[in-house]
Design a protein around this motif. Sequence first.
Motif, PDB file in Angstrom:
ATOM      1  N   TRP A 315      53.172  42.658  43.838  1.00  0.00           N
ATOM      2  CA  TRP A 315      51.899  42.744  44.553  1.00  0.00           C
ATOM      3  C   TRP A 315      51.763  44.057  45.317  1.00  0.00           C
ATOM      4  N   PRO A 316      52.795  44.574  45.981  1.00  0.00           N
ATOM      5  CA  PRO A 316      52.654  45.877  46.639  1.00  0.00           C
ATOM      6  C   PRO A 316      52.376  47.022  45.664  1.00  0.00           C
ATOM      7  N   LEU A 318      50.968  46.883  42.668  1.00  0.00           N
ATOM      8  CA  LEU A 318      49.612  46.768  42.121  1.00  0.00           C
ATOM      9  C   LEU A 318      48.580  47.251  43.126  1.00  0.00           C
ATOM     10  N   HIS A 319      48.799  46.925  44.383  1.00  0.00           N
ATOM     11  CA  HIS A 319      47.886  47.404  45.426  1.00  0.00           C
ATOM     12  C   HIS A 319      47.923  48.923  45.504  1.00  0.00           C
ATOM     13  N   ALA A 320      49.147  49.512  45.447  1.00  0.00           N
ATOM     14  CA  ALA A 320      49.275  50.965  45.511  1.00  0.00           C
ATOM     15  C   ALA A 320      48.639  51.637  44.305  1.00  0.00           C
ATOM     16  N   GLY A 322      45.916  50.785  42.987  1.00  0.00           N
ATOM     17  CA  GLY A 322      44.462  50.658  43.081  1.00  0.00           C
ATOM     18  C   GLY A 322      43.903  49.426  42.424  1.00  0.00           C
ATOM     19  N   GLY A 323      44.761  48.457  42.125  1.00  0.00           N
ATOM     20  CA  GLY A 323      44.287  47.238  41.488  1.00  0.00           C
ATOM     21  C   GLY A 323      43.488  46.366  42.436  1.00  0.00           C
ATOM     22  N   PRO A 324      42.620  45.532  41.905  1.00  0.00           N
ATOM     23  CA  PRO A 324      41.817  44.635  42.745  1.00  0.00           C
ATOM     24  C   PRO A 324      42.704  43.564  43.380  1.00  0.00           C
ATOM     25  N   ALA A 325      42.260  43.099  44.537  1.00  0.00           N
ATOM     26  CA  ALA A 325      43.020  42.052  45.222  1.00  0.00           C
ATOM     27  C   ALA A 325      42.973  40.760  44.406  1.00  0.00           C
ATOM     28  N   GLU A 473      40.251  39.197  38.045  1.00  0.00           N
ATOM     29  CA  GLU A 473      40.881  40.378  38.644  1.00  0.00           C
ATOM     30  C   GLU A 473      42.338  40.545  38.195  1.00  0.00           C
TER      31      GLU A 473
END
Length: 508
Positions: A315-316, A318-320, A322-325, A473
């Motif tokens: 999850w970190p 993917l967030h880095a 630029g993936g959607p929440a 998403e």
Amino acid sequence: MTHEVELKFRIPAHRLAALRRAVATRSARPLTLAARYMETPDGDLGRARVALRLRQEGDGWVQTLKAEGRVALQRLEHNVPLPDEATPALDIARHDGTEAGARLREVLAGARQATLREHYATAVQRTCRTVRHQGALIELALDEGEIRAGGLVLPVCEIEFELLQGEPAALLGLAAAWARRFELWLDVRSKSERGHALAHQAQQPGGSAAQAISRPARPRALTLPGTLGPQAAAAAMLAEGLQQALANASQIADGQWQPEHLHQLRVGLRRLRSVLRLHAALLPGLEPALADAVAALFQRLGAARDRDVRAAWLWPVLHAAGGPAIAQPEPQVDALDLPAWLTSADTQQLWLRLLALTLPGAVLSAGAEARAAGQGTAKALRQALRPPLHSLLRQLRRDARAFATLDDAARHRLRRRIKRLRYAAELSASLWPARRLQALLDALQQAQRPLGVLNDAVVAAAHCRALAGGQPEAWFAVGWLAARHEAAVAACSAPMAALAEVRSPWAD
């Protein structure tokens, strides 16, 4: 000098009153214990799993030294009753000439500062009772009290089963019956280990008793004497993996742990499973149902480990990227799941059944066992252990050569076999040519790393595809993981080529 043979269990609060009644019979003896545990300024004894204490037992004093034994139910112990004094002084020379004393001297010789001082203390009310079971004499000791360090306090509520005379199998049988009756759970951490963790917290700003967590137990080197018989050697290897598993399981069962405890618990289980799979013929008490029960526990722990990996990595990252929440990426999991699994009656009986398989290596010395078995040469031991190791290596070489044509399931199976051979080779390392064995271990580790990255990508992709059914998403994560999958497969190419050509350290 004694080899203390004992098991220690924690007691659920709702079963304590009934347990007290069972121990405090007419023949039971109450005893007040107050102990001061010693340590160097840098904590050398704690790291070496050595405990040195002065303890007041009723009206008398005893200086005691304990060190880790070969298996979870055995420790080195040397007790020295002291002359009547108000506050006796510590003298480590009292333990000279014993195996535990030699271990203490070794630890202090390597210490930066060898000065010993009080590190923590215990105050315990003990209720003792001796019972006979299957021809053995066993002492039950119910301990209630606390461990103190600085201003911090940890409660003590445990029962010990110590073998005074007879066979360890009788001790295991009695412990199994009491564990079922009173919902006890095995805790191989000593008061000393818990005290070291508490003392560490007392030295930290804002430290608390709730954070007094033992260090994760990692693999230890194992030396198999050439005079050891094959069955005892297999039992000793099994015992080493079990020791690591139990140490980490005890901390998790206590309700406070770190992800590394779970990882090292799974490593310990993999090590003992390697012995169960490769050397089953040398473990005459092994039943298929026992190996199946170990596998079932390992799989449940694997689900918890996968959650930890996703939380710490997927999850970190993917967030880095630029993936959607992704809403609620993990199901709500009860924080007590792991402790509940590990303290369950089924798991406790599993631990005791595994401990029973370690008894040949625990009870007999190498020389005595060799005489009893009518064998005892290093060559005979190597010949007994070699065939399954050599066979598994040939299988790994074939799979490594065909790696490009394998599907993900076959690649995961190859990864499991690599770990199996690696752990089995490490456990018997003292028997094989060091240079050739190290070359094999290097090749196995180099192959295992990219296969681990690949497996994490495969497992995470399956999880995200399941999420994508209700959350579009999540398809971003599936695509991102597909790219990672391709890169991970490519990274396996060179290590697989090296593994396919590695020489066997077991060839005649």
